[in-house]
Design a protein around this motif. Structure first.
Motif, PDB file in Angstrom:
ATOM      1  N   UNK A  48      -5.079 -31.168 -21.372  1.00  0.00           N
ATOM      2  CA  UNK A  48      -4.353 -32.426 -21.533  1.00  0.00           C
ATOM      3  C   UNK A  48      -3.713 -32.510 -22.915  1.00  0.00           C
ATOM      4  N   UNK A  49      -4.443 -32.037 -23.917  1.00  0.00           N
ATOM      5  CA  UNK A  49      -3.892 -32.052 -25.274  1.00  0.00           C
ATOM      6  C   UNK A  49      -2.674 -31.151 -25.369  1.00  0.00           C
ATOM      7  N   UNK A  50      -2.749 -29.970 -24.753  1.00  0.00           N
ATOM      8  CA  UNK A  50      -1.618 -29.040 -24.800  1.00  0.00           C
ATOM      9  C   UNK A  50      -0.454 -29.530 -23.959  1.00  0.00           C
ATOM     10  N   UNK A  51      -0.753 -30.265 -22.912  1.00  0.00           N
ATOM     11  CA  UNK A  51       0.323 -30.827 -22.100  1.00  0.00           C
ATOM     12  C   UNK A  51       1.132 -31.832 -22.908  1.00  0.00           C
ATOM     13  N   UNK A  52       0.450 -32.534 -23.805  1.00  0.00           N
ATOM     14  CA  UNK A  52       1.141 -33.507 -24.655  1.00  0.00           C
ATOM     15  C   UNK A  52       1.767 -32.855 -25.883  1.00  0.00           C
ATOM     16  N   UNK A  53       1.142 -31.769 -26.354  1.00  0.00           N
ATOM     17  CA  UNK A  53       1.636 -31.117 -27.572  1.00  0.00           C
ATOM     18  C   UNK A  53       1.413 -29.604 -27.455  1.00  0.00           C
ATOM     19  N   UNK A  54       2.387 -28.874 -26.903  1.00  0.00           N
ATOM     20  CA  UNK A  54       2.230 -27.428 -26.714  1.00  0.00           C
ATOM     21  C   UNK A  54       2.083 -26.641 -28.013  1.00  0.00           C
ATOM     22  N   UNK A  55       2.341 -27.270 -29.149  1.00  0.00           N
ATOM     23  CA  UNK A  55       2.234 -26.576 -30.439  1.00  0.00           C
ATOM     24  C   UNK A  55       0.909 -26.868 -31.143  1.00  0.00           C
ATOM     25  N   UNK A  56      -0.023 -27.443 -30.439  1.00  0.00           N
ATOM     26  CA  UNK A  56      -1.313 -27.781 -31.033  1.00  0.00           C
ATOM     27  C   UNK A  56      -2.211 -26.542 -30.998  1.00  0.00           C
ATOM     28  N   UNK A  57      -2.178 -25.754 -32.070  1.00  0.00           N
ATOM     29  CA  UNK A  57      -2.835 -24.447 -32.079  1.00  0.00           C
ATOM     30  C   UNK A  57      -4.333 -24.516 -31.814  1.00  0.00           C
ATOM     31  N   UNK A  58      -5.008 -25.484 -32.421  1.00  0.00           N
ATOM     32  CA  UNK A  58      -6.459 -25.511 -32.253  1.00  0.00           C
ATOM     33  C   UNK A  58      -6.864 -25.755 -30.802  1.00  0.00           C
ATOM     34  N   UNK A  59      -5.971 -26.374 -30.019  1.00  0.00           N
ATOM     35  CA  UNK A  59      -6.267 -26.585 -28.605  1.00  0.00           C
ATOM     36  C   UNK A  59      -6.282 -25.242 -27.861  1.00  0.00           C
ATOM     37  N   UNK A  60      -5.363 -24.340 -28.224  1.00  0.00           N
ATOM     38  CA  UNK A  60      -5.358 -23.003 -27.621  1.00  0.00           C
ATOM     39  C   UNK A  60      -6.665 -22.273 -27.967  1.00  0.00           C
ATOM     40  N   UNK A  61      -7.050 -22.373 -29.233  1.00  0.00           N
ATOM     41  CA  UNK A  61      -8.259 -21.690 -29.686  1.00  0.00           C
ATOM     42  C   UNK A  61      -9.493 -22.214 -28.951  1.00  0.00           C
ATOM     43  N   UNK A  62      -9.631 -23.524 -28.908  1.00  0.00           N
ATOM     44  CA  UNK A  62     -10.799 -24.124 -28.262  1.00  0.00           C
ATOM     45  C   UNK A  62     -10.775 -23.926 -26.750  1.00  0.00           C
ATOM     46  N   UNK A  63      -9.576 -23.914 -26.174  1.00  0.00           N
ATOM     47  CA  UNK A  63      -9.462 -23.628 -24.750  1.00  0.00           C
ATOM     48  C   UNK A  63      -9.922 -22.194 -24.460  1.00  0.00           C
ATOM     49  N   UNK A  64      -9.573 -21.269 -25.367  1.00  0.00           N
ATOM     50  CA  UNK A  64     -10.072 -19.902 -25.232  1.00  0.00           C
ATOM     51  C   UNK A  64     -11.588 -19.847 -25.273  1.00  0.00           C
ATOM     52  N   UNK A  65     -12.194 -20.651 -26.142  1.00  0.00           N
ATOM     53  CA  UNK A  65     -13.655 -20.720 -26.213  1.00  0.00           C
ATOM     54  C   UNK A  65     -14.252 -21.251 -24.898  1.00  0.00           C
ATOM     55  N   UNK A  66     -13.591 -22.274 -24.337  1.00  0.00           N
ATOM     56  CA  UNK A  66     -14.085 -22.840 -23.083  1.00  0.00           C
ATOM     57  C   UNK A  66     -14.018 -21.815 -21.956  1.00  0.00           C
ATOM     58  N   UNK A  67     -12.942 -21.028 -21.926  1.00  0.00           N
ATOM     59  CA  UNK A  67     -12.828 -19.984 -20.900  1.00  0.00           C
ATOM     60  C   UNK A  67     -13.871 -18.883 -21.136  1.00  0.00           C
ATOM     61  N   UNK A  68     -14.119 -18.572 -22.399  1.00  0.00           N
ATOM     62  CA  UNK A  68     -15.140 -17.564 -22.703  1.00  0.00           C
ATOM     63  C   UNK A  68     -16.503 -18.017 -22.211  1.00  0.00           C
ATOM     64  N   UNK A  69     -16.814 -19.281 -22.444  1.00  0.00           N
ATOM     65  CA  UNK A  69     -18.098 -19.814 -22.007  1.00  0.00           C
ATOM     66  C   UNK A  69     -18.220 -19.826 -20.486  1.00  0.00           C
ATOM     67  N   UNK A  70     -17.076 -19.916 -19.787  1.00  0.00           N
ATOM     68  CA  UNK A  70     -17.083 -19.890 -18.323  1.00  0.00           C
ATOM     69  C   UNK A  70     -16.957 -18.468 -17.772  1.00  0.00           C
ATOM     70  N   UNK A  71     -17.001 -17.494 -18.678  1.00  0.00           N
ATOM     71  CA  UNK A  71     -16.888 -16.085 -18.294  1.00  0.00           C
ATOM     72  C   UNK A  71     -15.570 -15.822 -17.567  1.00  0.00           C
ATOM     73  N   UNK A  72     -14.511 -16.318 -18.164  1.00  0.00           N
ATOM     74  CA  UNK A  72     -13.154 -16.040 -17.688  1.00  0.00           C
ATOM     75  C   UNK A  72     -12.412 -15.290 -18.795  1.00  0.00           C
ATOM     76  N   UNK A  73     -12.663 -14.002 -18.923  1.00  0.00           N
ATOM     77  CA  UNK A  73     -12.137 -13.254 -20.067  1.00  0.00           C
ATOM     78  C   UNK A  73     -10.614 -13.187 -20.124  1.00  0.00           C
TER      79      UNK A  73
END
Length: 246
Positions: A48-73
């Motif tokens: 949702x954060x990236x949908x509102x602001x595609x340039x929000x870098x920390x959202x990409x980083x944290x989203x990557x962490x969330x995918x890692x935790x879900x075992x979606x490499x």
């Protein structure tokens, strides 16, 4: 003793000055969800954060962490790559700008190091040790003092060597099996050729024998015919001698 995989799942801090912005509010909410191990909910808020602001870098980083935790490499690598690309561009701008502060450049390098570290961890999890080593190297180029990343890199290098050795051994085994299969195929072909030659020879011998039998039968038939003709001729001769001429 350190664990084999050292996770650095880092959440970006939210500055108080931006607390009222909805995109960063979603990031902050996602961080809370992540800390409570509600990784799918965290993912939803980061998106949702990236949908509102595609340039929000920390959202990409944290989203990557969330995918890692879900075992979606694959999904995690994609997000880390977006983050790294944006930070690399930012670092170049800072290095090319003489008036840029060292603090900003150091902060950018630290973020890059964290991003590459997490990228390496994901590759490490997937046993793609060559890519893990390269990611760890990138992290150390931006933060040479990170002992944790250095430890992971050394471990990945060792596991890469073991993996390559194992692959080499498997390749040798496959080559040996292929060679044995080829030899067996050649042997089977030779045996098949020998059988075909023997069969052909037997057929030729049988053909020759049949030809001789046919010839002998034909000769016998001809002899029988001649004998019957001779017998008929003998029967056809008159019984009384011819009368003498007057």
């Amino acid at each position: 003793m350190k664990k084999i995989l050292l996770f650095c799942l880092l959440t970006a801090s939210v500055a108080g000055a931006y607390a009222q912005r909805s995109d960063r509010s979603f990031v902050r909410k996602g961080n809370h969800m992540f800390e409570d191990s509600l990784f799918i909910k965290a993912e939803e808020n980061y998106l949702k954060a990236l949908d509102m602001n595609p340039e929000l870098n920390e959202a990409y980083f944290n989203l990557g962490n969330a995918y890692t935790a879900q075992q979606k490499p694959n999904e995690a690598i994609e997000q880390y790559s977006k983050m790294a690309g944006a930070l690399e561009a930012q670092k170049k701008e800072l290095m090319d700008n003489p008036s840029a502060s060292k603090k900003d450049l150091d902060k950018c390098k630290q973020d890059l190091a964290k991003t590459y570290h997490n990228t390496g961890v994901v590759y490490h999890m997937c046993e793609q040790y060559d890519k893990a080593v390269e990611a760890y190297k990138q992290a150390l180029r931006n933060n040479p003092q990170d002992d944790e990343t250095r430890y992971n890199m050394i471990l990945a290098q060792r596991m890469l060597q073991d993996q390559q050795q194992q692959q080499q051994e498997q390749q040798q085994e496959q080559e040996q099996e292929q060679q044995q299969d080829q030899q067996q195929q050649q042997q089977d072909q030779q045996e098949q050729q020998q059988e075909q030659q023997q069969q052909q020879q037997q057929e030729e011998e049988m053909s020759q024998e049949n030809a001789e039998q046919i010839l002998q039968a034909a000769m016998q038939d001809e002899k029988d015919v001649q004998e019957r003709v001779q017998e008929q001729l003998m029967k056809a001769q008159p019984k009384k001698p011819l009368e003498k001429d007057w």
